[in-house]
Write a protein that holds these residues in place. Structure first.
Motif, PDB file in Angstrom:
ATOM      1  N   ASP A  88     -50.848 -68.039  14.874  1.00  0.00           N
ATOM      2  CA  ASP A  88     -51.098 -67.693  16.275  1.00  0.00           C
ATOM      3  C   ASP A  88     -52.533 -67.252  16.503  1.00  0.00           C
ATOM      4  OD1 ASP A  88     -48.196 -67.239  17.784  1.00  0.00           O
ATOM      5  OD2 ASP A  88     -48.101 -66.907  15.639  1.00  0.00           O
ATOM      6  N   VAL A  89     -52.958 -67.465  17.759  1.00  0.00           N
ATOM      7  CA  VAL A  89     -54.144 -66.776  18.273  1.00  0.00           C
ATOM      8  C   VAL A  89     -53.626 -65.777  19.313  1.00  0.00           C
ATOM      9  CG1 VAL A  89     -56.265 -66.978  19.592  1.00  0.00           C
ATOM     10  CG2 VAL A  89     -55.707 -68.696  17.867  1.00  0.00           C
ATOM     11  N   VAL A  90     -54.057 -64.523  19.184  1.00  0.00           N
ATOM     12  CA  VAL A  90     -53.534 -63.462  20.040  1.00  0.00           C
ATOM     13  C   VAL A  90     -54.638 -62.997  20.989  1.00  0.00           C
ATOM     14  CG1 VAL A  90     -52.353 -61.249  20.118  1.00  0.00           C
ATOM     15  CG2 VAL A  90     -52.044 -62.754  18.134  1.00  0.00           C
ATOM     16  N   LEU A  91     -54.402 -63.196  22.285  1.00  0.00           N
ATOM     17  CA  LEU A  91     -55.343 -62.748  23.308  1.00  0.00           C
ATOM     18  C   LEU A  91     -54.888 -61.387  23.836  1.00  0.00           C
ATOM     19  CD1 LEU A  91     -55.986 -65.775  23.103  1.00  0.00           C
ATOM     20  CD2 LEU A  91     -56.181 -65.855  25.586  1.00  0.00           C
ATOM     21  N   ILE A  92     -55.751 -60.388  23.719  1.00  0.00           N
ATOM     22  CA  ILE A  92     -55.470 -59.064  24.276  1.00  0.00           C
ATOM     23  C   ILE A  92     -56.048 -59.031  25.684  1.00  0.00           C
ATOM     24  CG2 ILE A  92     -55.714 -56.587  23.972  1.00  0.00           C
ATOM     25  CD1 ILE A  92     -54.090 -58.001  21.766  1.00  0.00           C
ATOM     26  N   LEU A  93     -55.136 -59.031  26.672  1.00  0.00           N
ATOM     27  CA  LEU A  93     -55.535 -59.159  28.074  1.00  0.00           C
ATOM     28  C   LEU A  93     -55.227 -57.887  28.858  1.00  0.00           C
ATOM     29  CD1 LEU A  93     -53.922 -62.679  28.509  1.00  0.00           C
ATOM     30  CD2 LEU A  93     -56.385 -62.241  28.484  1.00  0.00           C
ATOM     31  N   GLU A  94     -55.878 -57.785  29.990  1.00  0.00           N
ATOM     32  CA  GLU A  94     -55.587 -56.719  30.944  1.00  0.00           C
ATOM     33  C   GLU A  94     -54.092 -56.776  31.319  1.00  0.00           C
ATOM     34  OE1 GLU A  94     -57.118 -55.417  35.441  1.00  0.00           O
ATOM     35  OE2 GLU A  94     -57.631 -57.375  34.582  1.00  0.00           O
ATOM     36  N   LEU A  95     -53.443 -55.629  31.307  1.00  0.00           N
ATOM     37  CA  LEU A  95     -52.017 -55.582  31.627  1.00  0.00           C
ATOM     38  C   LEU A  95     -51.829 -55.693  33.140  1.00  0.00           C
ATOM     39  CD1 LEU A  95     -49.090 -55.226  30.745  1.00  0.00           C
ATOM     40  CD2 LEU A  95     -49.414 -52.748  30.941  1.00  0.00           C
ATOM     41  N   VAL A  96     -51.149 -56.778  33.564  1.00  0.00           N
ATOM     42  CA  VAL A  96     -50.847 -57.009  34.978  1.00  0.00           C
ATOM     43  C   VAL A  96     -49.345 -56.783  35.151  1.00  0.00           C
ATOM     44  CG1 VAL A  96     -50.976 -58.647  36.885  1.00  0.00           C
ATOM     45  CG2 VAL A  96     -52.738 -58.668  35.108  1.00  0.00           C
ATOM     46  N   SER A  97     -48.991 -55.621  35.665  1.00  0.00           N
ATOM     47  CA  SER A  97     -47.581 -55.192  35.641  1.00  0.00           C
ATOM     48  C   SER A  97     -46.875 -55.266  36.991  1.00  0.00           C
ATOM     49  CB  SER A  97     -47.490 -53.754  35.122  1.00  0.00           C
ATOM     50  OG  SER A  97     -48.260 -52.883  35.929  1.00  0.00           O
ATOM     51  N   GLY A  98     -47.552 -55.779  38.035  1.00  0.00           N
ATOM     52  CA  GLY A  98     -46.948 -55.784  39.372  1.00  0.00           C
ATOM     53  C   GLY A  98     -46.026 -56.940  39.649  1.00  0.00           C
ATOM     54  N   GLY A  99     -45.904 -57.902  38.708  1.00  0.00           N
ATOM     55  CA  GLY A  99     -45.039 -59.050  38.922  1.00  0.00           C
ATOM     56  C   GLY A  99     -45.717 -60.138  39.733  1.00  0.00           C
ATOM     57  N   GLU A 100     -44.954 -61.189  40.057  1.00  0.00           N
ATOM     58  CA  GLU A 100     -45.495 -62.312  40.812  1.00  0.00           C
ATOM     59  C   GLU A 100     -45.619 -61.965  42.302  1.00  0.00           C
ATOM     60  OE1 GLU A 100     -43.223 -65.830  40.124  1.00  0.00           O
ATOM     61  OE2 GLU A 100     -43.230 -65.582  37.934  1.00  0.00           O
ATOM     62  N   LEU A 101     -46.625 -62.548  42.933  1.00  0.00           N
ATOM     63  CA  LEU A 101     -46.852 -62.316  44.365  1.00  0.00           C
ATOM     64  C   LEU A 101     -45.640 -62.733  45.196  1.00  0.00           C
ATOM     65  CD1 LEU A 101     -48.588 -61.739  46.881  1.00  0.00           C
ATOM     66  CD2 LEU A 101     -49.486 -64.088  46.667  1.00  0.00           C
ATOM     67  N   PHE A 102     -45.079 -63.889  44.920  1.00  0.00           N
ATOM     68  CA  PHE A 102     -43.967 -64.386  45.723  1.00  0.00           C
ATOM     69  C   PHE A 102     -42.736 -63.490  45.573  1.00  0.00           C
ATOM     70  CE2 PHE A 102     -44.846 -69.106  46.830  1.00  0.00           C
ATOM     71  CZ  PHE A 102     -46.108 -68.760  47.279  1.00  0.00           C
ATOM     72  N   ASP A 103     -42.508 -62.978  44.371  1.00  0.00           N
ATOM     73  CA  ASP A 103     -41.375 -62.059  44.187  1.00  0.00           C
ATOM     74  C   ASP A 103     -41.571 -60.798  45.024  1.00  0.00           C
ATOM     75  OD1 ASP A 103     -40.111 -63.756  42.433  1.00  0.00           O
ATOM     76  OD2 ASP A 103     -40.929 -62.807  40.634  1.00  0.00           O
ATOM     77  N   PHE A 104     -42.812 -60.319  45.049  1.00  0.00           N
ATOM     78  CA  PHE A 104     -43.118 -59.116  45.829  1.00  0.00           C
ATOM     79  C   PHE A 104     -42.898 -59.373  47.331  1.00  0.00           C
ATOM     80  CE2 PHE A 104     -46.425 -56.925  48.346  1.00  0.00           C
ATOM     81  CZ  PHE A 104     -46.015 -55.603  48.169  1.00  0.00           C
ATOM     82  N   LEU A 105     -43.403 -60.494  47.846  1.00  0.00           N
ATOM     83  CA  LEU A 105     -43.270 -60.791  49.268  1.00  0.00           C
ATOM     84  C   LEU A 105     -41.827 -61.102  49.652  1.00  0.00           C
ATOM     85  CD1 LEU A 105     -46.471 -62.980  49.865  1.00  0.00           C
ATOM     86  CD2 LEU A 105     -46.152 -60.542  50.313  1.00  0.00           C
ATOM     87  N   ALA A 106     -41.087 -61.717  48.732  1.00  0.00           N
ATOM     88  CA  ALA A 106     -39.700 -62.063  49.033  1.00  0.00           C
ATOM     89  C   ALA A 106     -38.833 -60.817  49.185  1.00  0.00           C
ATOM     90  CB  ALA A 106     -39.135 -62.966  47.933  1.00  0.00           C
ATOM     91  N   GLN A 107     -39.246 -59.726  48.595  1.00  0.00           N
ATOM     92  CA  GLN A 107     -38.480 -58.484  48.688  1.00  0.00           C
ATOM     93  C   GLN A 107     -38.780 -57.695  49.964  1.00  0.00           C
ATOM     94  OE1 GLN A 107     -39.374 -56.391  45.081  1.00  0.00           O
ATOM     95  NE2 GLN A 107     -38.474 -57.966  43.756  1.00  0.00           N
TER      96      GLN A 107
END
Length: 489
Positions: A88-107
């Motif tokens: 594997d190659v492991v990318l350490i990325l910024e944690l984006v924890s808010g979920g998908e935009l469409f899921d947020f708007l659908a709620q």
């Protein structure tokens, strides 16, 4: 070329629960041990050989990492670090924890165009940052438009997943077929030269879905979808766009242009009246109740779309299965290495056996030759032994005969010796008698015998000579030993 750290990522990060997965990648939450900061670890399976179709080619991973390393923007996920291991190659990325935009708007219970443009504008700003650097994302879709934190009044958009991103070089023609069919541009479907315009088409599709809850080109099958895109087969159905502004539909229409030269650029999109007109509108809570109720229908349809799109996608276990497959391949490779070593050992052993067999054959031939020679020598020795044995028996017989002869000679010798002793005694007696006779002659001479006559001496001399000769002929002179014939009494 991107540099990947070869240390184990687990030595620096505590890897936690899974956040999502793709075909050849899985994202897990992780915490940096040194700082305690939370990140997302994206594990990308490497393709083990060019002939294989499983995993991602290393050059494609390097391209993604290289692009992420050039990017620093509030609306784009940030790369923190990169590690590599055998699989594997492991990318350490910024944690984006808010979920998908469409899921947020659908709620949400309601959605206005003003709210929609606030999110669309953030998407445009992130894409603008990319396009000013000639970077095309090529995979813009709802799943790759995330929220940093949904628990704020206006969540921040984060564009993620740059696995298909390319830097477009001026003057170089670039063609490829990739992306999600529902969102790809016609030039991708028709395998035509690609550029930054493909992202603008995807933004048009995303905006269409966001405002209506319907997908403009989605068909029953993948081929139907691609055919609809190529034929520009879409409409603004009143059922979905009956209460949507003309500016919004104009924005979408100018993005969904088959001719890339007529399609809005990123700068044109940011300057579009629909985006500009809604920049400073009043808060959504102040929108008349009648419009809010109508907007609720779009939210309901958007919810239905997100539920349908998520449920229509089967659980993606490709990475997990591939991880198992990779482990099996690794085990097989280890077994093949072992078998190769065994084969080499077998070949070496076979060579040793062949050498030993050759030595054995040479030794066997030598032993046969030596055996024949020894058998011949043994036969000769047996012959010589029998000959010597016969001679020994003959000598023994001769010795027995000699011993018998010696015994007979010894007996005869004893007899002769006894006879000799008897003769010696008899001769001694005779000699004594003769001497007495001779002595008597001497007496006569002195009383009146023959004067001046040495008869005794003459007679004695003659007698002695005669007796010696006689004894020598008879007994070899042995009887005379100890007898003094000249003795005068």
């Amino acid at each position: 070329m991107a540099v990947f750290k070869q240390e184990k990522v687990e030595d620096f990060y505590e890897v936690g629960e899974e956040l999502g997965s793709g075909q050849f990648a899985i994202v897990k939450q992780c915490r940096e041990k040194s700082s305690g900061q939370e990140f997302a670890a994206k594990f990308i399976k490497k393709r083990q050989s060019n002939a294989s179709r499983r995993g991602v080619l290393r050059e494609e991973i390097e391209r993604e990492v290289s692009i992420l390393q050039q990017i620093r923007h509030p609306n784009i996920v940030t790369l923190h670090d990169v590690y590599e291991n055998k699989t594997d190659v492991v990318l350490i990325l910024e944690l984006v924890s808010g979920g998908e935009l469409f899921d947020f708007l659908a709620q949400k219970e309601s959605l206005s165009e003003e709210e929609a443009t606030q999110f669309i504008k953030q998407i445009l700003e992130g894409v603008h940052y990319l396009h000013t650097r000639n970077i095309a994302h090529f995979d813009l879709k709802p799943e790759n438009i995330m929220l940093l934190d949904k628990n704020v009044p206006l969540p921040r958009i984060k564009l993620i997943d740059f696995g298909l991103a390319h830097k477009i070089a001026e003057g170089a023609e670039f063609k490829n077929i990739f992306g999600t069919p529902e969102f790809v541009a016609p030039e991708i479907v028709n395998y035509e030269p690609l550029g930054l315009e493909a992202d603008m088409w995807s933004i048009g599709v995303i905006t269409y879905i966001l405002l209506s809850g319907a997908s403009p080109f989605l068909g029953e099958t993948k081929q139907d979808t691609l055919g609809n895109i190529s034929a520009m087969n879409y409409v603004f159905d009143d059922e979905f766009f009956g209460h949507t502004s003309e500016l919004a539909k104009s924005f979408i229409r100018q993005l969904l242009q088959k001719d890339t030269k007529k399609r809005l650029t990123i700068q044109d999109a940011l300057n579009h009246p629909w985006i500009k007109s809604n920049e400073h509108k009043e808060e959504p809570s102040k929108v008349p109740e009648r419009k809010r109720e109508r907007r609720q229908l779009k939210t309901k349809r958007l919810r239905e779309y997100t539920v349908k799109s998520h449920s229509s996608m089967p659980p993606n276990n490709t990475y997990v299965n591939f991880e198992r497959f990779a482990q099996v391949v690794e085990d097989i490779a280890a077994m093949e290495d072992t078998f190769s070593q065994l084969a080499l050992a077998h070949d070496g052993l076979q060579e040793d056996i062949d050498a030993l067999v050759s030595i054995y054959n040479e030794k066997e031939l030598w032993y046969k030759e030596e055996s024949e020679s020894i058998r011949h020598e043994l036969s000769q020795l047996r012959y010589e032994f029998r000959k010597v044995e016969a001679q020994r028996r003959s000598v023994q017989e001769d010795m027995r005969n000699v011993e018998g002869g010696i015994s007979r000679v010894s007996e005869r010798y004893k007899e002769r010796h006894a006879h000799f002793e008897a003769l010696q005694k008899e001769l001694g007696a005779e000699l004594q008698w003769v001497q007495e006779v001779v002595g008597s002659f001497q007496v006569t001479g002195s009383n009146g015998g023959f004067p001046n006559c040495s008869f005794s001496s003459v007679f004695n001399a003659d007698v002695n000579e005669a007796l010696k000769e006689l004894l020598n002929r008879t007994c070899g002179g042995e009887l005379l030993t100890g007898i003094n014939l000249d003795q005068q009494r």
